[in-house]
Design a protein around this motif. Structure first.
Motif, mmCIF file in Angstrom:
data_model
loop_
_atom_site.group_PDB
_atom_site.id
_atom_site.type_symbol
_atom_site.label_atom_id
_atom_site.label_comp_id
_atom_site.label_asym_id
_atom_site.label_seq_id
_atom_site.Cartn_x
_atom_site.Cartn_y
_atom_site.Cartn_z
ATOM 1 N N LEU A 212 0.686 -1.329 0.206
ATOM 2 C CA LEU A 212 0.124 0.111 0.084
ATOM 3 C C LEU A 212 0.621 1.176 -0.132
ATOM 4 C CD1 LEU A 212 -2.780 1.209 0.037
ATOM 5 C CD2 LEU A 212 -3.019 0.922 2.483
ATOM 6 N N ASP A 213 1.990 1.065 0.648
ATOM 7 C CA ASP A 213 2.846 2.491 0.542
ATOM 8 C C ASP A 213 3.316 2.684 -0.591
ATOM 9 O OD1 ASP A 213 2.652 2.758 3.324
ATOM 10 O OD2 ASP A 213 4.713 1.771 3.980
ATOM 11 N N VAL A 214 3.650 1.624 -1.748
ATOM 12 C CA VAL A 214 3.922 1.904 -2.967
ATOM 13 C C VAL A 214 2.950 2.850 -3.716
ATOM 14 C CG1 VAL A 214 4.224 0.797 -5.400
ATOM 15 C CG2 VAL A 214 5.347 -0.299 -3.152
ATOM 16 N N LEU A 215 1.581 2.412 -3.520
ATOM 17 C CA LEU A 215 0.639 3.249 -4.037
ATOM 18 C C LEU A 215 0.254 4.674 -3.498
ATOM 19 C CD1 LEU A 215 -1.760 3.248 -6.193
ATOM 20 C CD2 LEU A 215 -3.220 2.332 -4.342
ATOM 21 N N ARG A 216 0.713 4.532 -2.179
ATOM 22 C CA ARG A 216 0.708 6.004 -1.528
ATOM 23 C C ARG A 216 1.638 7.095 -2.017
ATOM 24 N NH1 ARG A 216 -0.167 3.125 3.994
ATOM 25 N NH2 ARG A 216 -2.572 3.363 4.221
ATOM 26 N N GLU A 217 2.669 6.517 -2.116
ATOM 27 C CA GLU A 217 3.933 7.388 -2.831
ATOM 28 C C GLU A 217 3.486 7.878 -4.108
ATOM 29 O OE1 GLU A 217 8.130 6.319 -4.655
ATOM 30 O OE2 GLU A 217 7.804 5.489 -2.694
#
Length: 176
Positions: free
Chosen positions: A112-117
């Motif tokens: 999810l952090d990949v998408l958040r970035e």
């Protein structure tokens, strides 16, 4: 090439069954590769899901215009890439956005952090796109809400309502 076959097979399985039903054995079979061949590229289901997400992001970004484009271009491309002019059917290529969101949600906090970035970068592009920043963000929220509704089956708009809502969102992007 093998890596792409595995990713393609994973996308097909996600669209057919959702991410929870994706098993490495099933992906290998769908891709026509050995489980060992799959594990050579993706050491776990988590790595596979993140690989799909990263590829979906790259596909999405490929249709977005460069930063020196005319005002509103990025916001319009955001809308066009996510909500097609005509109502999609299940498995339609526009479901690629759904695949990315499902991967991000189901892949754990690191995925999810990949998408958040990327969302941070996209939001910055939206607010500097030459439209009123609140309007560009409203378009993003409308698109995100549409996809959440579609992914979760929460009474997504259909038929004439789909067309009307799609047009209303598009009208926000068009210069007065």
């Amino acid at each position: 090439m093998l890596r792409e076959r595995v990713l393609d097979a994973t996308v097909r399985l996600i669209l057919a069954k959702g991410t929870d039903a994706v098993r490495l054995e099933d992906v290998a079979s769908e891709a026509g590769v050995s489980k060992g061949g799959l594990l050579h590229h993706f050491r776990s289901k988590q790595a596979l899901i993140e690989g799909v997400l990263r590829r979906q992001i790259a596909i999405f970004e490929a249709v977005l215009p460069p930063s020196n484009s005319p005002p509103g271009s990025f916001t319009k491309a955001w809308l066009d890439a996510a909500i097609p002019l005509t109502e999609p059917r299940r498995g339609d290529p526009s479901d690629q956005v759904a695949v990315a969101l499902l991967c991000a949600i189901s892949g754990g906090s690191e995925t999810l952090d990949v998408l958040r970035e990327h969302y941070e970068q996209w939001q910055e592009r939206l607010v500097t796109d030459g439209l009123e920043p609140a309007t560009a963000t409203l378009v993003r929220f409308a698109v995100d809400g549409w996809w959440t509704s579609r992914i979760l089956g929460l009474a997504p708009p259909t038929g004439e309502l789909y067309q009307r809502l799609r047009q209303d969102i598009a009208d926000l992007v068009e210069p007065a």
